[in-house]
Structures are given as C-alpha cells and as structure tokens.
Motif scaffolding. Structure first.
Motif, PDB file in Angstrom:
ATOM      1  N   ASP A 235       2.542  50.420  30.679  1.00  0.00           N
ATOM      2  CA  ASP A 235       4.195  50.635  30.892  1.00  0.00           C
ATOM      3  C   ASP A 235       4.160  52.263  30.255  1.00  0.00           C
ATOM      4  OD1 ASP A 235       7.217  50.678  31.658  1.00  0.00           O
ATOM      5  OD2 ASP A 235       6.985  48.709  30.160  1.00  0.00           O
ATOM      6  N   HIS A 237       7.635  53.043  31.037  1.00  0.00           N
ATOM      7  CA  HIS A 237       8.891  52.998  30.781  1.00  0.00           C
ATOM      8  C   HIS A 237      10.405  54.003  32.150  1.00  0.00           C
ATOM      9  CE1 HIS A 237       8.055  50.594  27.355  1.00  0.00           C
ATOM     10  NE2 HIS A 237       8.671  49.809  27.988  1.00  0.00           N
ATOM     11  N   GLU A 261       3.406  50.775  35.446  1.00  0.00           N
ATOM     12  CA  GLU A 261       4.735  50.241  35.321  1.00  0.00           C
ATOM     13  C   GLU A 261       5.299  51.428  35.008  1.00  0.00           C
ATOM     14  OE1 GLU A 261       5.496  46.899  32.749  1.00  0.00           O
ATOM     15  OE2 GLU A 261       7.582  47.332  32.894  1.00  0.00           O
ATOM     16  N   GLU A 287      12.426  45.874  37.095  1.00  0.00           N
ATOM     17  CA  GLU A 287      12.493  45.666  35.749  1.00  0.00           C
ATOM     18  C   GLU A 287      13.959  45.222  35.828  1.00  0.00           C
ATOM     19  OE1 GLU A 287      10.174  47.269  32.298  1.00  0.00           O
ATOM     20  OE2 GLU A 287      12.313  46.853  31.410  1.00  0.00           O
TER      21      GLU A 287
HETATM   22 MG    MG Z   1       9.359  47.758  31.331  1.00  0.00          MG
END
Ligand code: MG
Length: 419
Positions: A235, A237, A261, A287
C-alpha cells in the motif's frame, strides 16, 4: 388470492361472534403478518455508539416493535456520523425495515444537496444499511448472504495488514512470524513514509532515489520472510505523484505482488489508469470511493486491475454487491478494504460470500488482538486466515457489550434512547 380472502373473512367473521374472548386477534393477524406469515415489523428507534478500534467506528442499532434489533457498523468517514444518523430517523421511524433498498434509496436521494454523494453522509448511511440487513436476517431467520443472493463460498480468505515491514526493526521477524503462525495466506504492508529522512520536502511527494530504495527494501524484506505461497500486497496510501507511482509499480514487478495499492490518489481516474498501463504490477484502488457512481469511471477507464470498496463506508452490503457486479462485467475482482470490528468484518464476509468475483478481504487488528477476540460473544471468528460465514440469522455475531465498551469514545452515547 381466493385462499387469502376466505382466510380473512373466516377470521374476522369468527372473531366477531358475541362473547368471543379475543376480539383483536383477527386485526392482529392481518396487521402483523402477511398471508405468508412474514413478520411485519416497524422501526421504533435508532441509536448509536462510537468505538475506537482501528480508527473510529460508528455502531448503529435499529430497533423494532417486535423486540428485535439490527446492528450495523460504519468506519473511517464517520467523524460526526452520529448526528447524521439521527437526521435519518424521520425516514426510518415507523417503516418496515425489510424494505432495505427502498429505505437506503430514500435516504440517499433525500440527501443529494447534503453531501449524499460520499463522505460522512454515505458512511453513516452504510452503518444504517448494514443494521437493516442484520434486522432483515433476524426477522426472516436467514443469514445475510442468503438475502444477498446466496453463497458462492463457505470461507472468506483474509489478508493480514501486517504490523511490520521495517528491516531495521529487531522485533520484525517475531512479528512477521506471528502473522505466519496464525496461518494467513496473504499479507499487506505499507511502504509510504512521510518521515523518511531521505525525503527532501515535507509537502512534495516525489520520492527520491533513496526513498525508492527504502520502499523496495521493505518489500524485499517481507517477501523473503514469507513462503512464496503467501501473497503480498503493498500500500502507498495514494500519497505519491505520477512519476513516483510509475517508478514504484515498475520496481515491484519482480516481486509479483498480489497488488500495488493506490500509488496515486484514486480521485484522478485517468492518472491511475496511466500507471496501470505502464506496468505489469496489478494496481488496486478504491477504499475512498463511494457508491456505484464512485467506481463507474474506474471500471470504464480500466484504471484498476482490482477494486477495494470498503463495505462499511462505500454504501453498504447491497451497494457493495452492486459495485462488485458492475466490476464483474469488466472481469475485475474485488478485494474489500476492511478495518472494522468483528461485527462489520462479518457483515463484509456475508457480502464476500455472495459475489463471484471476491478475491480477498482485509483484516487489520493484529495490534489489537485482545479487543478483537473479545468484541463479540462468539469469540475469535478467524481460523487460519479464513472466516467461515455463519448460518445464524443476520450477521450472526453479537457484540460483547462489556468488552466493546472498554473502547468506547469518551463522552459519546452508548445506545441510549433519545439521543
Ligand atoms: Mg490503503
């Protein structure tokens, strides 16, 4: 229909006889059940509680005139969510809770000038939607997966959002060993680091060569620790820019990740698509996207190999199913983001059980194992990295109030009436 009419006539006629002891029974039968004996419920109250687990979690209970209640959970975008849930009361009180999608759609469309396109409004609505599904399941005696179309699979595969990825952490082998010994077949690590001393600028997110090296060293460190059959996701972010995102996706190629991600934020779909087209590393995002509308362009633009709606945030279980179905037409699998308690996680598991294109579900509580294991009366719901979806009605797990209350956010209601 003939049978129905004659039944009604019989009841009202018989009970109208002088001296009969139950004059209201016929009315009760007609108003409280359908001819097919479905319980007729009315919503009588909506209450909230707030818990701090992995971030803030908003728990919602919807009560009925038959003594049963449904429990749902929302997360991440739920700061200020309790007053928003209270604002939904007018749409819920007195309504039949089994008309889940109708109630969802009424509240959603009523809020189009109040932020109902995403954020706190949708996250609060998500908790309500899940509580309605729990209630519908309890009222009909069916697990939620059954109400969402039935079960594709019995067990839901989880990845553990790992507690370490730092080669310099002397505790790292022990921590990763714990994840391995718990039986997880996939892990996810975070490689973005705003405090990396090799970062030249506090605001600009173009990673330096040394930062890239540090990120890659974390991936290599974790990849080499776990057996190859354990999948690895990474990830970023959504913190980086296009040049860093493309470079990292390329650097990840030899590791054959489950996915990378959000190398850039998901809000610019074409930027995400450009990164995806530049690499063989599978790109996952979503997300922080809401509703079907949030995922439509991602799919149309082929911006992601995998999508990751958060089912306790994006609109709920049926909305999640609709997103997943839309993704399925593009042959895109779904790996839901999930940071909630065992209640919300099990609710997510029901939806994951019902869709064909489920890939893997997140679990993010290894740093809070004590609270996790005691949060519901059923105890630990994970076995060797999988959740077996229960056949009990509704979500199928019940909050352990004493344990959950220990994590209550101070000065917030705990399912008290009239708040
Ligand atoms: Mg994430």
């Amino acid at each position: 229909m003939r049978h129905q009419h004659s039944r009604r006539a019989f009841l009202s006629g018989a009970l109208a006889l002088p001296g009969f002891q139950f004059p209201s029974l016929a009315q009760a039968v007609q108003s409280q059940t359908t001819p097919y004996s479905r319980p007729k419920l009315k919503i009588t109250d909506v209450r909230t509680a707030q818990v701090r687990g992995h971030g803030l979690q908003l728990h919602v209970r919807i009560y009925t005139d038959k003594g049963i209640f449904g429990h749902g959970e929302g997360t991440d975008a739920v700061v200020g969510g309790a007053p928003i849930v209270r604002s939904f009361r007018n749409f819920l009180m007195g309504q039949d809770p089994l008309n889940v999608d109708r109630l969802f759609e009424r509240i959603r469309t009523a809020g189009i000038f109040a932020g109902a396109q995403g954020g706190q409004y949708v996250a609060a609505l998500t908790a309500v939607e899940t509580a309605l599904w729990d209630l519908a399941g309890k009222a009909t005696g069916l697990p939620i997966y059954q109400l969402l179309g039935g079960k594709m699979r019995d067990r839901i595969r989880l990845y553990c959002d790992s507690q370490t990825e730092d080669p310099k952490d002397p505790e790292a082998p022990k921590k990763m060993g714990q994840v391995r010994d718990m039986g997880f077949t996939a892990v996810k690590i975070d490689v973005d680091d705003g405090r990396d001393p090799n970062r030249w600028d506090a605001m600009n997110w173009t990673a330096s060569n040394a930062e890239i090296d540090t990120m890659v060293s974390k991936i290599r460190f974790v990849r080499e620790f776990f057996p190859k059959r354990v999948d690895l996701a990474v990830d970023m972010h959504g913190r980086y820019d296009m040049t860093t995102g493309k470079r990292m996706a390329k650097e990840c190629e030899p590791f054959h990740l489950l996915y990378l991600e959000e190398p850039v934020p998901a809000e610019n779909v074409k930027a995400m698509r450009d990164i995806r087209e530049s690499t063989s590393t599978p790109i996952c995002c979503g997300e922080n996207l809401f509703l079907r509308h949030g995922f439509r362009e991602v799919l149309e633009e082929r911006a992601a190999d995998i999508i990751m709606p958060d089912l306790q945030k994006c609109g709920g279980l049926l909305e999640g199913r609709k997103i997943a179905d839309m993704a399925h037409t593009y042959y895109v699998p779904v790996a839901p983001h999930c940071v909630v308690s065992p209640i919300g996680t099990m609710a997510s598991a029901h939806m994951c059980a019902a869709i064909p294109n489920f890939l893997i579900l997140e679990w993010h509580w290894i740093q809070r194992l004590e609270l996790w294991k005691n949060f519901v009366q059923e105890g630990e719901i994970i076995e060797k990295g999988f959740i077996t979806v229960p056949d009990r009605p509704g979500i199928g797990v019940t909050m352990n109030e004493a344990a959950a209350k220990k994590a209550q956010v101070p000065n917030t209601p705990w399912f008290e009436a009239g708040l």
